[in-house]
Design an enzyme around this catalytic site. Structure first.
Site, PDB file in Angstrom:
ATOM      1  N   SER A 190     -44.912  -3.582  -5.504  1.00 49.77           N
ATOM      2  CA  SER A 190     -44.364  -4.128  -4.268  1.00 49.77           C
ATOM      3  C   SER A 190     -44.638  -3.191  -3.085  1.00 49.77           C
ATOM      4  O   SER A 190     -45.786  -2.867  -2.805  1.00 49.77           O
ATOM      5  CB  SER A 190     -42.871  -4.409  -4.449  1.00 49.77           C
ATOM      6  OG  SER A 190     -42.355  -5.177  -3.388  1.00 49.77           O
ATOM      7  N   ASP A 347     -44.268 -15.923  -6.084  1.00 53.70           N
ATOM      8  CA  ASP A 347     -44.112 -14.685  -5.313  1.00 53.70           C
ATOM      9  C   ASP A 347     -44.836 -14.859  -3.979  1.00 53.70           C
ATOM     10  O   ASP A 347     -46.013 -15.232  -3.952  1.00 53.70           O
ATOM     11  CB  ASP A 347     -44.711 -13.517  -6.103  1.00 53.70           C
ATOM     12  CG  ASP A 347     -44.597 -12.178  -5.393  1.00 53.70           C
ATOM     13  OD1 ASP A 347     -43.912 -12.103  -4.352  1.00 53.70           O
ATOM     14  OD2 ASP A 347     -45.191 -11.204  -5.888  1.00 53.70           O
ATOM     15  N   HIS A 377     -41.526 -12.205  -8.353  1.00 51.54           N
ATOM     16  CA  HIS A 377     -41.571 -10.866  -7.780  1.00 51.54           C
ATOM     17  C   HIS A 377     -40.502  -9.971  -8.405  1.00 51.54           C
ATOM     18  O   HIS A 377     -39.338 -10.344  -8.502  1.00 51.54           O
ATOM     19  CB  HIS A 377     -41.364 -10.915  -6.267  1.00 51.54           C
ATOM     20  CG  HIS A 377     -41.653  -9.606  -5.603  1.00 51.54           C
ATOM     21  ND1 HIS A 377     -42.944  -9.208  -5.316  1.00 51.54           N
ATOM     22  CD2 HIS A 377     -40.854  -8.584  -5.206  1.00 51.54           C
ATOM     23  CE1 HIS A 377     -42.908  -8.013  -4.752  1.00 51.54           C
ATOM     24  NE2 HIS A 377     -41.649  -7.609  -4.687  1.00 51.54           N
TER      25      HIS A 377
END
Length: 407
Positions: A190, A347, A377
């Protein structure tokens, strides 16, 4: 008795309303995802409430609430875990102890995610991931505890990552940890994937950096700030864990820009056609050419003819490749090492990763792309109790398998 029953019913109804959110039928274990998302939303709502009453900055409170699972380093028979400092930056180091004395080990520099404000290298979730990577790959893992928003903003977090990584890459430090200088990777998930990708580009281009990285491995990375209407952003606008508006707010907090600009970003006013500086860069993330048809689906580009070009003047970081590694020139990409990118269908950041795969391949880089149709995610850190996710475990194991085979 009737009052108690009514109260219990009201609490149950409110809890169900708060927890339940519609999710696609193809998401792995949707109720677990709803519970995790509800927990995160609860922490955000409470931190906003505390901020409103003057009890502290909302982001400091949110960081505190999401790192309550921090723990001291715990070593085992096969793994030594220590907290230390690399040139002023805190790190947690995981060292396998099973190798014969004097045998050089592989190594991974890991940068955790969390929107530049959440989580920690010392959190149980990331500790469990780094421990498993260290044990299964038999590698020294250096997990970086960079500083957080709102105490610092871009580029301080990235500079922390670069500082700690450069320190670790010194020959005498590698020798101390018995690490093979030819077998070192950088990785992150991320927002950590954003900084890992940016750091890899910076280190690769640095003429003074004699020891180079062998691999980069990026887990659903954040790679660009110029288009918040890629097909995955449109498809997953209100998806759990990281919906579009929350991601935009993470960006604005990271760049120390007023949240009042959130709507302009959401409709791509910051990259309108009357902003000449961004038009040329948008070609480097033209998803009409970079995404396979199966990911474009029936979505259309969102490009404003007249927007808010003054945004570029107000925060020039919009055009900075350290912020958006996806828009780096081809000459930079050609220098990068073998790469692994993991993406998830559900995501908003899916297309960032897929476009980077295509741009790297066009630059001649060897890229492995793992995509999970039932993934969401953050799933990789939800691979242990109490947030165990089957797709998270599969994604984590695929990532580790690639590291074992390529590092």
């Amino acid at each position: 008795m009737k009052v108690v029953f009514a109260l219990i019913t009201a609490v149950a109804a409110f809890t169900a309303y708060y927890v339940y959110s519609p999710v696609p039928s193809t998401v792995s274990e949707p109720w677990k995802l709803m519970l995790v998302d509800a927990t995160l939303r609860c922490a955000q709502d409470l931190s906003d409430l505390a901020h409103y009453f003057g009890l502290g900055h909302r982001l400091r409170i949110l960081h505190f609430m999401t790192t309550l699972d921090k723990n001291d380093p715990v070593s085992s028979g096969n793994l030594k875990v220590t907290d230390t400092v690399f040139d002023g930056v805190e790190v947690r180091v995981f060292e396998p102890t099973s190798e014969p004395h004097g045998e050089l080990k592989r190594s991974i520099v890991f940068v955790h995610g969390g929107g530049w404000v959440l989580a920690s290298a010392r959190a149980r979730s990331y500790g469990s991931l780094c421990q498993k990577v260290s044990e299964d790959v038999n590698a020294v893992v250096v997990s970086i505890e960079y500083r957080f928003v709102p105490d610092v903003h871009f580029p301080t977090q990235l500079n922390d990552v670069l500082t700690a990584t450069k320190y670790f890459l010194r020959p005498e430090v590698l020798q101390k940890y018995s690490v093979d200088p030819d077998r070192i990777a950088i990785s992150g998930d991320s927002a950590g994937g954003n900084m890992a990708a940016a750091a890899c580009q910076q280190l690769t281009e640095d003429p003074n950096q004699t020891i180079k990285l062998k691999l980069q491995a990026l887990i659903y990375p954040v790679l660009q700030i110029l288009d918040f209407n890629t097909p995955s952003y449109q498809q997953n606008t209100d998806m759990l864990i990281v919906p579009r508006l929350r991601m935009i707010k993470y960006w604005l907090d990271y760049l120390n820009v007023s949240l009042a600009f959130a709507y302009s970003m959401q409709v791509n006013n910051h990259t309108s056609l009357d902003s000449g500086e961004t038009v040329a860069l948008r070609e480097r993330l033209n998803w009409n050419t970079l995404l396979p048809v199966s990911f474009k689906k029936n979505y259309k580009p969102v490009v404003q003819s007249i927007g808010n070009p003054s945004l570029v003047q107000k925060f020039p970081a919009l055009l900075d490749t350290r912020v958006s590694p996806l828009i780096a020139p081809k000459e930079t990409l050609q220098l990068l090492p073998k790469t692994y990118i993991l993406t998830c269908e559900h995501d908003i950041l899916r297309d960032d990763g897929i476009m980077y795969v295509k741009r790297l391949q066009e630059a001649g880089i060897d890229v492995t792309h793992d995509h999970y149709d039932d993934g969401f995610h953050g799933c990789v850190i939800f691979a242990t109790w109490p947030t165990y996710s089957s797709v998270g475990a599969r994604a984590r194991d695929g990532y580790i398998k690639w590291l074992k085979e390529n590092l």
